[in-house]
Write an enzyme that holds these catalytic residues in place. Sequence first.
Site, mmCIF file in Angstrom:
data_model
loop_
_atom_site.group_PDB
_atom_site.id
_atom_site.type_symbol
_atom_site.label_atom_id
_atom_site.label_comp_id
_atom_site.label_asym_id
_atom_site.label_seq_id
_atom_site.Cartn_x
_atom_site.Cartn_y
_atom_site.Cartn_z
ATOM 1 N N GLU A 149 0.864 -1.126 0.196
ATOM 2 C CA GLU A 149 -0.146 0.030 0.086
ATOM 3 C C GLU A 149 0.743 1.067 -0.172
ATOM 4 O O GLU A 149 0.346 2.266 -0.262
ATOM 5 C CB GLU A 149 -0.916 -0.107 1.179
ATOM 6 C CG GLU A 149 -0.205 0.061 2.498
ATOM 7 C CD GLU A 149 -0.062 -1.317 3.029
ATOM 8 O OE1 GLU A 149 0.431 -2.081 2.082
ATOM 9 O OE2 GLU A 149 0.114 -1.769 4.231
ATOM 10 N N CYS A 209 16.061 -6.739 0.090
ATOM 11 C CA CYS A 209 16.122 -8.001 0.928
ATOM 12 C C CYS A 209 17.577 -8.522 0.890
ATOM 13 O O CYS A 209 17.913 -9.642 1.560
ATOM 14 C CB CYS A 209 15.063 -8.963 0.651
ATOM 15 S SG CYS A 209 15.283 -9.514 -1.247
HETATM 16 P P1 NAD Z 1 5.704 -6.368 5.073
HETATM 17 O O1 NAD Z 1 5.793 -7.591 5.705
HETATM 18 O O2 NAD Z 1 5.496 -5.120 5.957
HETATM 19 O O3 NAD Z 1 4.729 -6.258 3.913
HETATM 20 C C1 NAD Z 1 4.503 -7.053 2.871
HETATM 21 C C2 NAD Z 1 3.175 -7.271 2.493
HETATM 22 O O4 NAD Z 1 2.275 -7.768 3.555
HETATM 23 C C3 NAD Z 1 2.422 -5.853 2.048
HETATM 24 O O5 NAD Z 1 1.502 -6.314 0.912
HETATM 25 C C4 NAD Z 1 1.609 -5.614 3.305
HETATM 26 O O6 NAD Z 1 0.341 -4.950 3.016
HETATM 27 C C5 NAD Z 1 1.262 -6.819 3.863
HETATM 28 N N1 NAD Z 1 1.064 -6.831 5.261
HETATM 29 C C6 NAD Z 1 1.777 -6.249 6.225
HETATM 30 N N2 NAD Z 1 1.596 -6.422 7.528
HETATM 31 C C7 NAD Z 1 0.643 -7.564 7.256
HETATM 32 C C8 NAD Z 1 -0.084 -8.126 8.369
HETATM 33 N N3 NAD Z 1 -0.083 -7.972 9.710
HETATM 34 N N4 NAD Z 1 -0.866 -9.066 8.133
HETATM 35 C C9 NAD Z 1 -1.091 -9.398 6.528
HETATM 36 N N5 NAD Z 1 -0.407 -8.622 5.631
HETATM 37 C C10 NAD Z 1 0.347 -7.645 6.140
HETATM 38 O O7 NAD Z 1 7.158 -5.933 4.336
HETATM 39 P P2 NAD Z 1 7.421 -4.742 3.788
HETATM 40 O O8 NAD Z 1 7.941 -3.577 4.869
HETATM 41 O O9 NAD Z 1 6.605 -4.108 2.607
HETATM 42 O O10 NAD Z 1 8.800 -5.181 2.926
HETATM 43 C C11 NAD Z 1 10.026 -5.144 3.601
HETATM 44 C C12 NAD Z 1 10.280 -6.661 4.097
HETATM 45 O O11 NAD Z 1 10.438 -7.464 2.950
HETATM 46 C C13 NAD Z 1 11.669 -6.687 4.617
HETATM 47 O O12 NAD Z 1 11.743 -7.496 5.724
HETATM 48 C C14 NAD Z 1 12.609 -7.416 3.388
HETATM 49 O O13 NAD Z 1 13.558 -8.118 3.807
HETATM 50 C C15 NAD Z 1 11.369 -8.273 3.061
HETATM 51 N N6 NAD Z 1 11.564 -8.727 1.619
HETATM 52 C C16 NAD Z 1 12.012 -9.981 1.480
HETATM 53 C C17 NAD Z 1 12.290 -10.498 0.072
HETATM 54 C C18 NAD Z 1 12.825 -11.629 -0.072
HETATM 55 O O14 NAD Z 1 12.920 -12.123 -1.373
HETATM 56 N N7 NAD Z 1 13.096 -12.680 1.088
HETATM 57 C C19 NAD Z 1 12.275 -9.682 -0.975
HETATM 58 C C20 NAD Z 1 11.908 -8.181 -0.731
HETATM 59 C C21 NAD Z 1 11.509 -7.791 0.606
#
Ligand code: NAD
Length: 508
Positions: free
Chosen positions: A176, A281
């Site tokens: 979002e 990541c």
């Molecule tokens: P996030 O986990 O906060 O959000 C990811 C998605 O989940 C978003 O679409 C969000 O709307 C949704 N979301 C958030 N909280 C939620 C909840 N409580 N319940 C259900 N859905 C929820 O992650 P972010 O801050 O957007 O991205 C950064 C994170 O992603 C870092 O930890 C990074 O390491 C990780 N990441 C990992 C990879 C990988 O390939 N392993 C790649 C990119 C990013």
Amino acid sequence: MKQITHWINGQTWVGDAKRRGKIFDPATGQQTGEVDFATNAEVEAAVAAAAAAFPAWRATSLAKRTTALFKLRELLATHVDEVAAILTSEHGKVTNDAAGEVARGLEVVEFACGIAQLLKGEFTENASTGVNVHSLRQPLGVVAGITPFNFPAMVPLWMFPLAIACGNTFVLKPSERDPSASNFLAELVAEAGIPNGVFNVVHGDKEAVDRILTHPGIAAVSFVGSTAVARYIYETAAHEGKRVQALGGAKNHMVVMPDADMGDAAEAAVSAGFGSAGERCMAASVLVAVGGCGDELVERIQARVARLTVGDGVNADSEMGPLVTVEHRDRVASYIGIGEAEGAKIAIDGRNHDVKGAPGGYWLGPSLIDEVSVDMRVYTDEIFGPVLSIVRVDSLDAALELIERNGYGNGAAIFTNDGGAAQRFETEVAAGMVGINVAIPVPVSYYSFGGWNDSLFGDLHIYGADGVQFYTRGKAVTSRWQNIGQHHASLAFPNATASEKARDESEG
Ligand code: NAD
């Protein structure tokens, strides 16, 4: 102010948004738009559109699917600059990095263009007399993707091109915080001639995600984001009987051996630690200096960072942009104070870096925290910003042990001129993606991307051959077209100890 809403069944879907999120330009701190948050109604509409599109799409020939994917590839390649500009305006990453993100996503579309080859099954002639066996891989149905803020184009592109190439239909729930790129991709999908309903986008937060996780019409969920949410997604969707791959957070270690080229290693640490403001990541977040090379690394990194331009991503001379939100910037900046209080040495304090940008932007310069130990929060927590810690150890053994104990296992890299050390590292390191004199070892699209331990919940990595496995299910067919009409009932299984003649008789 732009208004971003859902994309369902090939068109913008203006629902009755009860909740909305704000979109900001991180380089100015100004609000630039709003995004509608989906409730049950919009998720229902998207799943219904995807379910309605599935029968015809799965029946569409591989030749036609491939033609559409080639067209999508051409459209994306033509629009790289526009997508990159969207990424910079909402995420903040500098334009050439944003273009690189699109290029890495484009690779997966190219891989998906080879779907006819990738879906080829096996065939065994005469497994028993006159009996042939072959295998098929078939689509799952409606599948969903939930993606993070840090790669608003690339991570959706890791998922949906391959999912739809396999004959599935797709519902994407992007972050979002930077939602616009997904809608732009949806328009390109439509322009490529991929039928309405095959690719849908619903925007929102946990409410939309929770409906996706429990929706009986969704067969599989791909997730990329933080570890806590990845674990929740995995457990909830698996409990609902869905296939799940949930990629989580990371704490990637870059090991520098004393025989490495220190110039290369320092430059690589700066790129991998501070590129995209550390919001990758696969960013290097722990530099492991082996056998006394720490001082030279610190000096070289300090010299390079002193020349590093932090500024608005739209400026060609900016090397690093702002962080994504003010809250995230403040959280990341707080770790510099936390490290200091824990007894680490602040070798570079990003809070003092000169910035070429608007005063309201979410700025933080690169930081280097030296003499970090494994009990400190700067070591244990995923900071996800331009903060690089240095841990000094005596040996490769100690470096490998650090990585093993860290809990995450996304990427790990070694810089060395010793082939023996590199080979040992490759064999023993506890990580899913390994770099040897390569700081950010993101696999090309014809390999698969995924970490170990807390960096991935599920069995299969994303894209590449694992992606094809994830988005299809197997079927094995045993057939006989000989001796029809000569069947004699036998209640025994064909018996491995019986003679071929007896088996033939029992099979009629
Ligand atoms: P996030 O986990 O906060 O959000 C990811 C998605 O989940 C978003 O679409 C969000 O709307 C949704 N979301 C958030 N909280 C939620 C909840 N409580 N319940 C259900 N859905 C929820 O992650 P972010 O801050 O957007 O991205 C950064 C994170 O992603 C870092 O930890 C990074 O390491 C990780 N990441 C990992 C990879 C990988 O390939 N392993 C790649 C990119 C990013």
